[in-house]
Write an enzyme that holds these catalytic residues in place. Sequence first.
Site, mmCIF file in Angstrom:
data_model
loop_
_atom_site.group_PDB
_atom_site.id
_atom_site.type_symbol
_atom_site.label_atom_id
_atom_site.label_comp_id
_atom_site.label_asym_id
_atom_site.label_seq_id
_atom_site.Cartn_x
_atom_site.Cartn_y
_atom_site.Cartn_z
ATOM 1 N N ASP A 160 -52.873 -0.501 -19.882
ATOM 2 C CA ASP A 160 -51.455 -0.822 -19.721
ATOM 3 C C ASP A 160 -50.643 0.095 -18.803
ATOM 4 O O ASP A 160 -49.915 -0.366 -17.946
ATOM 5 C CB ASP A 160 -50.759 -0.813 -21.092
ATOM 6 C CG ASP A 160 -51.465 -1.693 -22.117
ATOM 7 O OD1 ASP A 160 -52.508 -2.279 -21.806
ATOM 8 O OD2 ASP A 160 -50.940 -1.794 -23.235
ATOM 9 N N GLU A 390 -58.569 5.444 -31.604
ATOM 10 C CA GLU A 390 -58.393 4.502 -30.486
ATOM 11 C C GLU A 390 -58.970 5.095 -29.198
ATOM 12 O O GLU A 390 -59.635 4.417 -28.426
ATOM 13 C CB GLU A 390 -56.894 4.204 -30.334
ATOM 14 C CG GLU A 390 -56.553 3.150 -29.300
ATOM 15 C CD GLU A 390 -55.074 2.803 -29.286
ATOM 16 O OE1 GLU A 390 -54.281 3.500 -29.985
ATOM 17 O OE2 GLU A 390 -54.693 1.848 -28.589
HETATM 18 C C1 DGY Z 1 -49.824 -2.957 -26.558
HETATM 19 O O1 DGY Z 1 -48.938 -3.588 -27.119
HETATM 20 O O2 DGY Z 1 -49.886 -1.728 -26.527
HETATM 21 C C2 DGY Z 1 -50.938 -3.687 -25.980
HETATM 22 O O3 DGY Z 1 -51.825 -2.862 -25.323
HETATM 23 C C3 DGY Z 1 -50.475 -4.802 -25.094
HETATM 24 O O4 DGY Z 1 -51.504 -5.687 -25.126
#
Ligand code: DGY
Length: 417
Positions: A160, A390
């Site tokens: 992201d 994560e």
């Molecule tokens: C988030 O909301 O952090 C996700 O990675 C978007 O898909």
Amino acid sequence: MNMHIDQAKRILAQNDRGGYTVPTDRLYPFQWNWDSAFVAMGFALYDTDRAYRELERLVEGQWADGMIPHIVFHAPSETYFPGPDVWHTKHAIPTSGITQPPVFAIALRKLHEAAGKGAEARTLPLYEAALKWHRWWYSARDPDGTGLVALLHPWESGSDNSPAWDIALARVPTTTDTLVVRKDTGHVNADMRPRDEDYRRFIHLVDTYAACGWDPAKQWEKASFKVAEIQTTAILLKAGEDLEHLASLFDRTEEAIEIAAFNDRTRKALMAQWRPELARFVSRDLISGEDVEAATQAGFIPLLSLDLDKQVADALVSEMKAWSKDLKVAFPTTKPGIASWEPKRYWRGPAWAIINWLLIDGLKRNGHTAVAEELRKSTLAAIETEGFAEYFDPVTGQGCGGLGFSWTAAAYLWLER
Ligand code: DGY
């Protein structure tokens, strides 16, 4: 018996919401596209029925045009922003309106092979869904037939807030029609998440595409973010190889020819993105027409789907070694020490088990088995030390972001076997 295997399976069971797996409780309370493909590969090692369910439930969200959305909102939850009311999509089961890296067919082939006799009946409908999705990628996201597919939103990359988007995303206005009420920073330390400004831009893009009625051609025209991206394209090519294999297995000769043509075009296009002076592959910003030179993990992912000349593979590997030097956990998602490097902030430096999984497969494909083995062992060790986080701070090894994370559990099972 390795107790971490039991723990990994327990995490997958805990995150089960009825045939689909949430990435982690609360922070990500729905079904995510590429997360589910990795999770299905984990399940394939011990429960093929559950692995098929994972993919089948994802496909419930597939749109009529073939797109498989990045989130399927099977059941309501108040713990995530942006939920279905922000996306304004029209699918029967609420979904987001953008997609994510197409790992699906890679998982499907592995699952088909794990399931053995009688698997075809269950694999075929999923094969057809995957083929529709690959056709969508080539028509909606490469309308000019270049062989590289473009992303219209950074969330589509799965990475992201990567420094790879810094230049392209800076052009996207921070204004939004939607009230931005972040929930992620209520679950995880804000220093580990994208910044507020990034979120305003992410939502600006969502507003823009919702106003296009999610029509791919209109979105292509209106997009203020458009990057022909190598990580996604490399994954699409590997998935395309696996899809071509399944098509041949099922005697779908014409489809096998069609998929082979996609793959050939993409293979050549991806190779053309090699930059010897950087010892990496680069994406292309389709709005400026320029290379995306930011030093991120994406530059190495083409190892996964190209059979590289020895000279190119050796150059990539020596660059990877230089980035990994002195780190506790490789592989960093941003080159250590550069201005954009932030070892705890999501995709701006941390090491991710699923990225390592892709790199390990790519290193093996290109004959660097010792380096692959080193990365495999260090990924397992990071998880055994810190748990199923994560992602990991590459400098300290600290587990960061969400905990009890499904794809980290799946990666552990896969890499440990
Ligand atoms: C988030 O909301 O952090 C996700 O990675 C978007 O898909």
